[in-house]
Design a protein around this motif. Structure first.
Motif, PDB file in Angstrom:
ATOM      1  N   THR A   1      24.913 -30.817 -35.935  1.00 17.84           N
ATOM      2  CA  THR A   1      25.688 -30.922 -34.710  1.00 17.84           C
ATOM      3  C   THR A   1      24.766 -31.977 -34.062  1.00 17.84           C
ATOM      4  N   VAL A   2      23.498 -31.799 -33.928  1.00 18.79           N
ATOM      5  CA  VAL A   2      22.643 -32.817 -33.288  1.00 18.79           C
ATOM      6  C   VAL A   2      22.570 -34.203 -33.619  1.00 18.79           C
ATOM      7  N   ILE A   3      22.706 -34.292 -34.800  1.00 16.71           N
ATOM      8  CA  ILE A   3      22.738 -35.726 -35.601  1.00 16.71           C
ATOM      9  C   ILE A   3      24.315 -36.374 -35.241  1.00 16.71           C
ATOM     10  N   GLY A   4      25.314 -35.756 -35.178  1.00 14.73           N
ATOM     11  CA  GLY A   4      26.553 -36.199 -34.701  1.00 14.73           C
ATOM     12  C   GLY A   4      26.352 -36.596 -33.307  1.00 14.73           C
ATOM     13  N   LEU A   5      25.934 -35.422 -32.507  1.00 19.20           N
ATOM     14  CA  LEU A   5      25.752 -35.693 -31.001  1.00 19.20           C
ATOM     15  C   LEU A   5      25.046 -37.008 -30.560  1.00 19.20           C
TER      16      LEU A   5
END
Length: 417
Positions: free
Chosen positions: A13-17
């Protein structure tokens, strides 16, 4: 050798965000407002809807095909090799342009006048090196950069709220037109396309059938929330003056009388751009790996480093390409060209998801039809120069694959049986 499955839901999720926040929130407002005018928030809503439709298609495909490569791999499996190649080619060339845009944005906020170009080149080289030493290091650094970015954006929104409350009177924006709103949405879509990085890393995510769809939706929801808040702040505080601003979020602070907080926002902008650049480089490397495994690009790039379990050769080659674009292109051109490639990529993703069997379906086919039609509509409204260059690059890729297939066929026919 397969890649290591080490990324959990939070990491994905953090990589996408990180990709979505850094991909445009500090860079896209001037070109998007120049196109959409007073309809900027409508353009933002259109871009968010198209991103949602495309994200659900990516999530549905990723749950069934948990491998590196994203839509390149999905389209090969669901439609055929040619569709997969075009998707992968569009992704690689479009996202290489995105990387260049992020490097330029980082340098614009972080480097003194006259030093932007060398600083942008150094940033690309350093993050390419980080990617060469394992994906867990990529995820950790991205998490730190996202937190710094969100802190800076919170300061901007607070400052803008103060300016509005004290009666700020921004210059009115140009009147909106339907075509301008759609072009603005196409440019803003550049900012939302970061969820693709989650799908391209399907071979490194734990429990991919469950983790990837959840991470894509969570990252997109967070990014939309951030963009709405920042977009409204920019419009209500600066108005038309943003069209001539090189650093609009810094100008929001000046308009609110918060100039002392400028270093915080510059650091946040630099961190956001670096976070997006890091995640973009990672995603392109994985798609290049998948293409090399299928001989769509030289198999030289299919090698995975035995110690760090990353496609090091592909990562280094992508870094070199990005540095070349940084040296030759400008920010607006890079954003337009990136949007062209990415919209075609998601057009193919929607078609691939539409063709999936009923037992694999998570979302209605109507959503995939809407996503595909929206991609066609938005790509047709992009700036003419970006569309012409993008079309030329896609055609060059098609010719390259045709020649490669012909050479391989000739070699197989001349081999002794």
């Amino acid at each position: 050798m397969p890649l290591a499955r080490v990324l959990r839901l939070r990491d994905a999720t953090v990589i996408g965000l990180g990709s979505m926040i850094g991909a445009g929130v500090f860079a896209v407002w001037a070109p998007a407002l120049g196109a959409a005018g007073s309809g900027i928030l409508i353009a933002l809503a259109v871009a968010a809807f198209v991103a949602f439709a495309n994200a659900t298609s990516s999530a549905q495909l990723a749950a069934v095909h948990p491998v590196a490569g994203g839509t390149y791999a999905y389209a090969r499996a669901e439609i055929g090799p040619w569709s997969g190649f075009i998707a992968g080619w569009c992704f690689v060339v479009g996202k290489v342009a995105s990387c260049a845009a992020m490097a330029m944005t980082f340098a614009a906020y972080a480097a003194p006048e006259g030093w932007q170009l060398p600083v942008a080149v150094i940033a690309v080289a350093m993050l390419t090196a980080v990617n060469c030493f394992g994906v867990t290091r990529t995820a950790l650094l991205t998490r730190i950069l996202v937190l710094v970015s969100l802190l800076g954006l919170a300061v901007v929104v607070a400052a803008g709220g103060t300016a509005v409350a004290t009666g700020a009177s921004p210059q009115p924006l140009p009147a909106a037109t339907a075509y301008g709103i759609l072009q603005g949405a196409g440019l803003l879509f550049f900012a939302f396309a970061g969820y693709a990085r989650i799908a391209t890393m399907g071979e490194e995510v734990t429990d991919p059938a469950r983790t990837i769809p959840r991470a894509i939706i969570l990252a997109l929801a967070g990014a939309v929330t951030v963009y709405v808040l920042v977009g409204a702040t920019v419009v209500l505080t600066l108005g038309a003056s943003v069209l001539i601003s090189a650093a609009p979020l810094v100008d929001v602070l000046a308009a609110a009388g918060w100039s002392a907080a400028t270093p915080v926002v510059r650091v946040a902008a630099a961190a956001a751009a670096l976070g997006a650049l890091l995640a973009l480089l990672t995603g392109i490397g994985r798609t290049s790996l998948a293409m090399a495994r299928e001989n769509d690009i030289p198999r030289f790039f299919a090698r995975i480093d035995e110690r760090w379990q990353v496609p090091r050769r592909a990562e280094i080659a992508i870094g070199v390409l990005v540095i070349g674009i940084v040296l030759l292109a400008d920010l607006r051109g890079a954003i337009g060209f990136s949007s062209f490639g990415v919209l075609l990529y998601y057009l193919i993703a929607n078609v691939a998801a539409f063709r999936q069997r009923p037992e694999a379906r998570r979302y209605p086919r109507a959503l995939q039809i809407a996503g595909a039609l929206a991609c066609i509509l938005l790509v047709s409204t992009l700036p003419t120069e970006a569309s012409l260059v993008g079309t030329g690059v896609v055609l060059a890729g098609v010719v390259y694959r045709m020649l490669r297939l012909r050479i391989r066929r000739a070699q197989s026919e001349t081999r002794p049986r």
